[in-house]
Design an enzyme around this catalytic site. Sequence first.
Site, PDB file in Angstrom:
ATOM      1  N   HIS A  43       0.705  -1.128  -0.207  1.00  0.00           N
ATOM      2  CA  HIS A  43       0.046  -0.067  -0.088  1.00  0.00           C
ATOM      3  C   HIS A  43       1.048   1.366  -0.104  1.00  0.00           C
ATOM      4  O   HIS A  43       2.124   1.137   0.370  1.00  0.00           O
ATOM      5  CB  HIS A  43      -0.970   0.150   1.279  1.00  0.00           C
ATOM      6  CG  HIS A  43      -0.080   0.120   2.442  1.00  0.00           C
ATOM      7  ND1 HIS A  43       0.157   1.212   3.182  1.00  0.00           N
ATOM      8  CD2 HIS A  43       0.047  -0.894   3.471  1.00  0.00           C
ATOM      9  CE1 HIS A  43       0.754   1.069   4.170  1.00  0.00           C
ATOM     10  NE2 HIS A  43       0.708   0.073   4.334  1.00  0.00           N
ATOM     11  N   SER A  81       0.751   5.690   4.401  1.00  0.00           N
ATOM     12  CA  SER A  81      -0.116   6.114   5.263  1.00  0.00           C
ATOM     13  C   SER A  81       0.164   7.290   6.079  1.00  0.00           C
ATOM     14  O   SER A  81       1.201   7.768   6.144  1.00  0.00           O
ATOM     15  CB  SER A  81      -0.658   4.856   6.101  1.00  0.00           C
ATOM     16  OG  SER A  81       0.205   4.746   7.171  1.00  0.00           O
ATOM     17  N   ASN A 124       2.441   6.438   8.529  1.00  0.00           N
ATOM     18  CA  ASN A 124       3.798   5.867   8.030  1.00  0.00           C
ATOM     19  C   ASN A 124       4.517   7.644   8.056  1.00  0.00           C
ATOM     20  O   ASN A 124       5.744   7.855   8.317  1.00  0.00           O
ATOM     21  CB  ASN A 124       3.780   5.778   6.630  1.00  0.00           C
ATOM     22  CG  ASN A 124       3.395   4.246   6.423  1.00  0.00           C
ATOM     23  OD1 ASN A 124       2.736   3.711   5.421  1.00  0.00           O
ATOM     24  ND2 ASN A 124       3.797   3.412   7.587  1.00  0.00           N
ATOM     25  N   ARG A 157      -6.164   1.197   4.326  1.00  0.00           N
ATOM     26  CA  ARG A 157      -5.112   1.677   3.575  1.00  0.00           C
ATOM     27  C   ARG A 157      -4.550   1.049   2.532  1.00  0.00           C
ATOM     28  O   ARG A 157      -4.346   1.298   1.348  1.00  0.00           O
ATOM     29  CB  ARG A 157      -3.655   2.013   4.434  1.00  0.00           C
ATOM     30  CG  ARG A 157      -3.181   0.810   5.285  1.00  0.00           C
ATOM     31  CD  ARG A 157      -2.051   1.334   6.078  1.00  0.00           C
ATOM     32  NE  ARG A 157      -1.468   0.231   6.772  1.00  0.00           N
ATOM     33  CZ  ARG A 157      -2.090  -0.414   8.280  1.00  0.00           C
ATOM     34  NH1 ARG A 157      -2.842   0.099   8.482  1.00  0.00           N
ATOM     35  NH2 ARG A 157      -1.174  -1.237   8.611  1.00  0.00           N
ATOM     36  N   GLU A 201      -1.168  -6.484   7.970  1.00  0.00           N
ATOM     37  CA  GLU A 201       0.141  -6.233   8.530  1.00  0.00           C
ATOM     38  C   GLU A 201       0.779  -6.972   9.840  1.00  0.00           C
ATOM     39  O   GLU A 201      -0.198  -7.276  10.360  1.00  0.00           O
ATOM     40  CB  GLU A 201       0.448  -4.661   8.637  1.00  0.00           C
ATOM     41  CG  GLU A 201       1.687  -4.052   9.146  1.00  0.00           C
ATOM     42  CD  GLU A 201       2.822  -4.515   8.350  1.00  0.00           C
ATOM     43  OE1 GLU A 201       3.042  -5.660   7.941  1.00  0.00           O
ATOM     44  OE2 GLU A 201       3.544  -3.584   7.679  1.00  0.00           O
ATOM     45  N   ARG A 251      13.166  -5.507  13.389  1.00  0.00           N
ATOM     46  CA  ARG A 251      14.159  -6.180  12.562  1.00  0.00           C
ATOM     47  C   ARG A 251      14.436  -7.515  12.810  1.00  0.00           C
ATOM     48  O   ARG A 251      15.091  -8.296  11.857  1.00  0.00           O
ATOM     49  CB  ARG A 251      15.274  -5.394  12.032  1.00  0.00           C
ATOM     50  CG  ARG A 251      14.820  -4.097  11.512  1.00  0.00           C
ATOM     51  CD  ARG A 251      14.031  -4.139  10.230  1.00  0.00           C
ATOM     52  NE  ARG A 251      13.961  -3.065   9.409  1.00  0.00           N
ATOM     53  CZ  ARG A 251      13.027  -2.895   8.289  1.00  0.00           C
ATOM     54  NH1 ARG A 251      12.495  -4.054   7.763  1.00  0.00           N
ATOM     55  NH2 ARG A 251      12.913  -1.727   7.639  1.00  0.00           N
ATOM     56  N   HIS A 270       0.748  -5.327   2.798  1.00  0.00           N
ATOM     57  CA  HIS A 270       1.670  -4.557   3.643  1.00  0.00           C
ATOM     58  C   HIS A 270       3.188  -5.082   3.650  1.00  0.00           C
ATOM     59  O   HIS A 270       3.246  -6.458   3.097  1.00  0.00           O
ATOM     60  CB  HIS A 270       1.039  -4.803   5.050  1.00  0.00           C
ATOM     61  CG  HIS A 270      -0.420  -4.474   5.128  1.00  0.00           C
ATOM     62  ND1 HIS A 270      -0.875  -3.181   5.462  1.00  0.00           N
ATOM     63  CD2 HIS A 270      -1.662  -5.050   4.983  1.00  0.00           C
ATOM     64  CE1 HIS A 270      -2.298  -2.933   5.295  1.00  0.00           C
ATOM     65  NE2 HIS A 270      -2.632  -4.153   5.121  1.00  0.00           N
ATOM     66  N   ASN A 302       5.210  -6.522   5.868  1.00  0.00           N
ATOM     67  CA  ASN A 302       5.666  -7.940   6.248  1.00  0.00           C
ATOM     68  C   ASN A 302       4.631  -9.040   5.933  1.00  0.00           C
ATOM     69  O   ASN A 302       5.246 -10.115   5.734  1.00  0.00           O
ATOM     70  CB  ASN A 302       5.146  -7.741   7.674  1.00  0.00           C
ATOM     71  CG  ASN A 302       6.497  -6.841   8.623  1.00  0.00           C
ATOM     72  OD1 ASN A 302       7.501  -7.424   8.177  1.00  0.00           O
ATOM     73  ND2 ASN A 302       6.370  -5.786   8.971  1.00  0.00           N
TER      74      ASN A 302
END
Length: 229
Positions: free
Chosen positions: A9, A12, A15, A60, A87, A115, A182, A184
């Site tokens: 996407h 957002s 974001n 989104r 997500e 991460r 998304h 992930n």
Amino acid sequence: MSKLILVRHGESEWNSQNRFTGWADVKLSEKGKEEARQAGKRIREAGLLYDLVFSSVLTRAIQTQHLLQEEAERVWVPEFHHWRLNERHYGALQGLNKAETAEKYGDEQVHIWRRSFDVVPPLLEEGDERAAWNEDRYKMLDRNVIPRGESLELTIQRVLPFWQDYLAPALLDNKTVLVVAHGNSLRALVKYLDRLNDEEIVGVEIPTGIPQVYELDEELNKIKSYYLK
């Protein structure tokens, strides 16, 4: 040969504010809307006539899908939304500013939460108003399957049944399939299709609004993949 098109996407509103989003339902920013339109334009110019569209149930992704489809001139294509494409759930971090979170917990800890492959962030408490089971869109789900926080590993475990139940059958039927999701949840598909190990997938970046095309053989093995830029 079948084709799978993956699109993250557009940007957002959260974001742009550098906040953890996860399952929180936020809309696209103006930049994100333009990224969605550009994705549709690229797909149209590449002559990719997709037959089915799948997205998450988050606004989104659905906004991106609809703006993309309008630009691609394929608004009539059947669409299907599913929570398994959501997500990664960032647990109690959802809504927090990433920089402020780093000041509170330390850069190293936040980096691990963001991460690492198998580290779960702090979970939402049972009574937290941010919990997804408070939302109408999830009322048909067993509460036990709704996450309160996920690692990338758990996100992948959630997404892969969707591949097996929906995407693979459509691709085996020679459909060209578009997935709008998304960072992930798309990593889950990329890890599977590219046969990446746990360490390799952590370093993969999925850009917003740039379609990635996978060309697959009759057994859904990757022939090649490329971005439409």
